[in-house]
Design a protein around this motif. Structure first.
Motif, PDB file in Angstrom:
ATOM      1  N   GLU A 256      -4.788  -7.388  -4.704  1.00 55.44           N
ATOM      2  CA  GLU A 256      -5.805  -6.939  -5.668  1.00 55.44           C
ATOM      3  C   GLU A 256      -7.042  -6.426  -4.923  1.00 55.44           C
ATOM      4  OE1 GLU A 256      -5.679  -6.463  -8.993  1.00 55.44           O
ATOM      5  OE2 GLU A 256      -3.558  -6.885  -8.611  1.00 55.44           O
TER       6      GLU A 256
ATOM      7  N   THR B 101      -8.325   2.301  -4.181  1.00 54.39           N
ATOM      8  CA  THR B 101      -8.590   2.983  -5.443  1.00 54.39           C
ATOM      9  C   THR B 101      -9.956   3.640  -5.397  1.00 54.39           C
ATOM     10  OG1 THR B 101      -7.254   1.349  -6.543  1.00 54.39           O
ATOM     11  CG2 THR B 101      -8.616   2.725  -7.950  1.00 54.39           C
TER      12      THR B 101
ATOM     13  N   HIS C   5       2.117   1.927  -3.521  1.00 53.02           N
ATOM     14  CA  HIS C   5       1.103   2.345  -4.500  1.00 53.02           C
ATOM     15  C   HIS C   5       0.345   3.609  -4.120  1.00 53.02           C
ATOM     16  CE1 HIS C   5       1.714  -1.559  -6.291  1.00 53.02           C
ATOM     17  NE2 HIS C   5       0.938  -1.193  -7.299  1.00 53.02           N
TER      18      HIS C   5
ATOM     19  N   LYS D 274      -6.255  -3.152  -3.191  1.00 54.02           N
ATOM     20  CA  LYS D 274      -6.198  -2.048  -4.159  1.00 54.02           C
ATOM     21  C   LYS D 274      -7.596  -1.489  -4.441  1.00 54.02           C
ATOM     22  CE  LYS D 274      -3.510  -3.569  -7.544  1.00 54.02           C
ATOM     23  NZ  LYS D 274      -2.636  -3.766  -8.671  1.00 54.02           N
TER      24      LYS D 274
ATOM     25  N   ILE E  25       0.845  -1.206   0.000  1.00 54.18           N
ATOM     26  CA  ILE E  25       0.000   0.000   0.000  1.00 54.18           C
ATOM     27  C   ILE E  25       0.880   1.257   0.000  1.00 54.18           C
ATOM     28  CG2 ILE E  25      -1.798   1.290   1.256  1.00 54.18           C
ATOM     29  CD1 ILE E  25      -2.597  -1.495   2.527  1.00 54.18           C
TER      30      ILE E  25
END
Ligand code: ADP
Ligand code: C5P
Ligand code: MG
Length: 240
Positions: A195, A202, A45, A198, A42
């Motif tokens: 995934e 996101t 990203h 995210k 995390i």
């Protein structure tokens, strides 16, 4: 309910500018559920600072602090160190980071941690990322972790599971009742878990983007009769 969005006092007490708004995500789950592993992803990203309460306590133990022996014994025994000690370490690390987005990993671990953090810092988490994993899988991972930890042995791990069930799960349930828990199936391989992680981050970033003007200000704040302005989205962290 007060949130980060509408509470201007959400600075870490001490050094932050008065209008600094913080994003705080509590990362919870049993020992070995993969909190540290996923937090590292995390950070890469999404630009958060990762603060593991367990890592901070181990560093304090090794620093020759007067609390060193107490921390060592409590960790070996899987007990929760008094909140006062852990919160001071977290506050210091938050101040030193210079960031305004934090993943607080392995904290709050019990009701005392939760209530003390909220009353000392005035911070409520944006949301709680919960890594849900069966005990057998967590036990396997912890026993294979190989990081030289005093508490990664079968005797300590059994005690830690008990503390997790009796003291930590009720904290997750508390946040769940407030609609703040984002639950992830942590039994899957690391990439698959990420995934799912995210998706959570996101969609948060996307929602923030969608109601921001070209100056980065919130465009959904409404003015009330008393002159106050407030956004209808409780997680809004944008200035008006
Ligand atoms: P926690 O911080 O929740 O205690 P860690 O991130 O330290 O957990 O992970 C514990 C151990 O399990 C580490 O050795 C790590 O490499 C491994 N691990 C983490 N996530 C997974 C996963 N999804 N599948 C298999 N092993 C994992
Ligand atoms: O999260 P981690 O597995 O690194 O935590 C290791 C130990 O650190 C816990 O079992 C507990 O003894 C201590 N700890 C604590 N309070 C926290 C987090 C960790 O006392 N909030
Ligand atoms: Mg960890």
């Amino acid at each position: 309910m007060e949130t980060i969005a509408d509470a201007p006092n959400k600075e870490v007490k001490g050094s932050s500018p008065p209008d600094k708004k913080l994003t705080v995500v509590f990362v919870l789950g049993g020992p070995g559920s993969g909190k540290g592993t996923q937090c590292a992803n995390i950070v890469q990203h999404f630009g958060y600072t990762h603060l593991s309460a367990g890592d901070l306590l181990r560093a304090e133990q090794n620093s020759g602090s007067e609390n060193g022996a107490m921390i060592k014994n409590m960790i070996k025994d899987g007990q929760i160190v008094p909140s006062e000690v852990t919160i001071k370490l977290l506050q210091r690390a938050m101040e030193e980071s210079g960031n305004d987005k934090f993943l607080i990993d392995g904290f709050p671990r019990n009701e005392e941690n939760r209530a003390a953090f909220e009353s000392v810092t005035g911070i409520e988490p944006d949301f709680v990322l919960f890594f849900d994993c069966p005990e057998e899988e967590m036990e396997k991972r912890v026993l294979n972790r190989n990081q030289g930890r005093d508490d990664d042995n079968i005797v300590s791990i059994r005690k830690r599971f008990k503390v997790y069930i009796n003291s930590s799960l009720p904290v997750i349930e508390y946040y769940n009742s407030k609609g703040k828990v984002r639950k992830i199936d942590a039994s899957k391989p690391v990439e698959e878990v990420f995934e799912a992680v995210k998706e959570v981050f996101t969609s948060l970033d996307e929602k923030v983007r969608q109601h921001r003007d070209i100056f980065g200000r919130c465009i959904r704040r409404k003015k009330f009769r008393n002159g106050a302005t407030k956004c209808s989205w409780m997680r809004c962290i944008l200035p008006s």
